[in-house]
Design an enzyme around this catalytic site. Structure first.
Site, PDB file in Angstrom:
ATOM      1  N   ASP A  84      56.035  12.397  46.732  1.00  0.00           N
ATOM      2  CA  ASP A  84      55.437  13.553  46.796  1.00  0.00           C
ATOM      3  C   ASP A  84      54.083  13.874  47.779  1.00  0.00           C
ATOM      4  OD1 ASP A  84      56.133  16.809  46.297  1.00  0.00           O
ATOM      5  OD2 ASP A  84      54.529  16.990  45.251  1.00  0.00           O
ATOM      6  N   GLY A 188      49.720  26.328  43.238  1.00  0.00           N
ATOM      7  CA  GLY A 188      48.984  26.059  41.898  1.00  0.00           C
ATOM      8  C   GLY A 188      49.339  27.444  41.287  1.00  0.00           C
TER       9      GLY A 188
HETATM   10 ZN    ZN Z   1      54.197  21.207  47.154  1.00  0.00          ZN
END
Ligand code: ZN
Length: 298
Positions: A84, A188
């Site tokens: 990722d 987040g």
């Molecule tokens: Zn991301």
């Protein structure tokens, strides 16, 4: 099953054809990988297990390949192991050499021309091992790292959102297998419920043939998530929900033990919570009982 690790194409192709999305969950150790795969196997769901730059130092790339393939074999499920958000072509190269069947190169914070050039070179490299590549156009930011997030943690400045024409051009000239786009989410913890740009997503889906990816979906109303899946999102990244489950479990264990706890007991508990997070996302994304879409083709 000879090869337990599959590419993004094998997982997202059927999802695109059938109109559901597949969860991509961030692992950082064997326990996370195990909880993610156990939940996916139980739900007969395809699954993407991701390792990001934050997680890479925990085990390193070759060990991660070993752990995930072993677990996938034990659970008898194909798993897409995906690097990722790499911003480092050398790291992508190392992941491909270690046996990652899928990678993301993220130059979305750079000018489009540079993003195209670097992504193209990674696609060429990945083709040699048969691996798939995700890239990003527009910029799904990190609220804590920008002053442009609004009170809801949403990033809606025009410079961040994906331009549909630019996305079409990008997908065409780079040959990527999946494209992450920015429609108003942020990475987040988001304190509120940012509004997503559904019209923009519909337009991008109309113009771009490859499966679309949503980052920063934590905290989103499940109905909003179902709506973006209807509009063409095929991969949804989940990291913060798993980190939150870990932090909560450890905090509770510390409090209950008045400053001390047995890590094994806490890990058993957190694995159950991780599995619950994965089950919930699988249900929202509609990927349960879709494993057959992949295994019937292998
Ligand atoms: Zn991301």
């Amino acid at each position: 099953m000879n090869e337990p690790l599959v590419t993004l194409r094998e997982v997202l192709g059927p999802a695109d054809a059938q109109g559901y999305a597949v969860g991509a969950f961030t692992m950082c150790n064997a326990e996370t990988a195990d909880a993610i795969m156990a939940a996916a196997a139980e739900d007969n769901s395809p699954v993407i297990v991701m390792l990001g730059p934050k997680e890479e130092p925990v085990f390193g790339l070759p060990n991660t390949v070993q752990i995930v393939s072993t677990l996938a074999r034990n659970y008898h499920i194909p798993v897409c192991l995906h690097l990722d958000h790499s911003r480092d072509p050398a790291q992508v190269q190392a992941a491909l050499a270690a046996g990652f069947p899928s990678v993301m190169i993220d130059y979305s914070a750079r000018p489009d021309e540079e993003n195209i050039q670097v992504t193209r070179s990674i696609v060429e490299l990945a083709r040699k091992t048969g691996a798939t590549v995700e890239a990003e156009i527009g910029y799904v930011g990190f609220p804590e790292a920008t002053t442009e997030a609004d009170n809801n943690g949403s990033i809606r400045s025009e410079s961040h959102l994906t331009d549909p024409a630019a996305a079409e051009h990008f997908a065409h000239v780079t040959g990527v297998d999946a494209l992450a786009i920015s429609i108003g989410t942020a990475h987040g913890r988001s304190p509120g419920l940012p509004m997503l740009d559904f019209d923009r997503l519909a337009e991008i889906h109309r113009r771009v043939a490859v499966p679309l990816v949503l980052h920063g979906a934590t905290g989103r109303d499940p109905d909003q998530v179902r709506q973006v899946v209807q509009l063409g999102i095929r991969k949804v990244n989940v990291a913060t929900d798993l980190a939150r489950a870990f932090a909560d479990t450890m905090a509770e264990a510390l409090e209950a033990g008045e400053g001390f706890f047995w890590h094994a007991e806490a890990l058993v508990r957190v694995k159950q919570r991780w599995a619950a997070v994965v089950h919930r996302w699988i249900e929202t994304l509609g990927s349960n009982d879709r494993l057959v879409d992949i295994t019937s083709r292998l």
